[in-house]
Design a protein around this motif. Structure first.
Motif, PDB file in Angstrom:
ATOM      1  N   VAL A  45      40.718  41.582  33.549  1.00 46.77           N
ATOM      2  CA  VAL A  45      41.007  42.391  34.731  1.00 46.77           C
ATOM      3  C   VAL A  45      42.378  43.036  34.602  1.00 46.77           C
ATOM      4  O   VAL A  45      43.373  42.362  34.315  1.00 46.77           O
ATOM      5  CB  VAL A  45      40.955  41.528  36.016  1.00 46.77           C
ATOM      6  N   ALA A  77      41.980  48.806  40.319  1.00 44.38           N
ATOM      7  CA  ALA A  77      41.559  47.731  39.422  1.00 44.38           C
ATOM      8  C   ALA A  77      40.386  48.170  38.559  1.00 44.38           C
ATOM      9  O   ALA A  77      39.561  48.995  38.977  1.00 44.38           O
ATOM     10  CB  ALA A  77      41.172  46.484  40.215  1.00 44.38           C
ATOM     11  N   GLU A 134      37.095  44.809  40.290  1.00 43.36           N
ATOM     12  CA  GLU A 134      37.808  43.625  39.817  1.00 43.36           C
ATOM     13  C   GLU A 134      36.874  42.590  39.228  1.00 43.36           C
ATOM     14  O   GLU A 134      37.317  41.674  38.535  1.00 43.36           O
ATOM     15  CB  GLU A 134      38.618  42.995  40.962  1.00 43.36           C
TER      16      GLU A 134
END
Length: 316
Positions: free
Chosen positions: A255, A273, A309
């Motif tokens: 991530v 993200a 994410e």
């Protein structure tokens, strides 16, 4: 001219949390940046299938303390690293622009401000005093031979997470020297098109920005990313990795999150993200890493999930 004023500001590194009034009251009628975390493991400006990106690898190193040692094929193996390129695009209405300063080289801490382009007259504040939004900041000069410039700390963070979202490994990345390193390949209304405009002059500066290279004595900073540009760090750069030496076999997410604490004011935080799902398998079907590593695990890219994410499924 804007470029001359900008060039006079040698860059420095900084980090910390937003203070002062709310972003809406602080910035007024301005053009805000929008930072988009690009697909993990893809080259800057990539537009194809992110699941086919190859800007990542597994690197076994002899020295676990080194930030960027050579990859080794046989023992001794001190650590195994999952390396990946990270990129951040600015697809907003205005440039990301950060100023920092300190009164003397004896003071390691400095004050920093985020500057904003005016939506009314299109001006860009290129002096520290005119930058509108205060940020308490920490100075960091990266002395490594491959860097030797000032870094913006905390701009982007990396983690290896389980499918349920638990962090298994956290990065050791120290910071970033922001500039216009590549062009975003999509139509954006406020992309600089005229070199004579304020945003055009700023873009010319940011394309060459080296963040006070070989200047540990610097007292001031300008860093940022123009609209329609991006900043990338390739997977072979120092600390562009997560140490997977003690990670059990399984499925995980790599991530990347930009501006995770929302220190910087943006138009949107919904695209900050990105993640890619990977499978890690140690040799011989082992569920846990061996005490002495003689061969790195097999790592496969399962899928890439820009803008999210979470990407991995417990089933792989």
């Amino acid at each position: 001219m804007l470029r001359r004023r900008a060039a006079a500001l040698a860059s420095v590194a900084l980090v910390a949390a937003l203070v002062g009034p709310s972003p809406a009251r602080a910035v007024g009628a301005v053009l805000l940046p929008d930072l988009r975390q690009a697909p993990v493991g893809c080259a800057g400006g990539h537009t194809g299938d992110p699941s086919r990106c190859v800007d990542w690898d597994v690197c076994a190193v002899a020295d676990p303390a080194g930030p960027n040692g050579p990859c080794v094929q046989a023992a001794p193996i001190g650590a195994v690293r999952l390396r990946f390129t990270t990129s951040v695009d600015n697809i907003g209405d205005g440039p990301l622009l950060v100023h920092g300063t300190r009164p003397s080289a004896d003071q390691p801490r400095m004050t920093a401000r985020q500057a904003f382009q005016s939506a009314v007259d299109r001006s860009i504040p290129m002096t520290y005093a005119a930058a509108q939004h205060a940020i308490p900041a920490t100075l960091y000069y990266e002395p490594a031979p491959t860097h030797e410039h000032w870094h913006l700390l905390g701009f982007e963070r990396f983690q290896l997470r389980t499918p349920s979202g638990d962090a298994v490994v956290t990065d050791r990345k120290t910071g970033f020297c922001l500039g216009d390193r590549y062009a975003v390949k999509e139509a954006l209304a406020n992309r600089p098109s005229d070199a004579a405009t304020p945003e055009g002059e700023l873009a010319a500066f940011l394309r060459k920005n080296r963040c006070g290279h070989h200047a540990p004595e610097a007292l001031t900073v300008v860093q940022g990313i123009s609209v329609g540009a991006g900043d990338d760090y390739t997977y072979k750069v120092d600390y562009q990795w997560l140490d997977i030496s003690t990670v059990p076999s399984g499925v995980y997410d790599v991530v990347n999150v930009v501006n995770g604490d929302r220190t910087l004011v943006e138009k949107s935080y919904r695209n900050n993200a990105s993640s890619m799902a990977v499978s890690i398998r140690w040799p011989g079907g082992a569920t846990t890493p061996p005490t002495t590593i003689t061969q790195p695990p097999e790592v496969r890219l399962l899928r890439n999930c820009p803008g999210a994410e979470r990407c991995a499924s417990p089933r792989g």
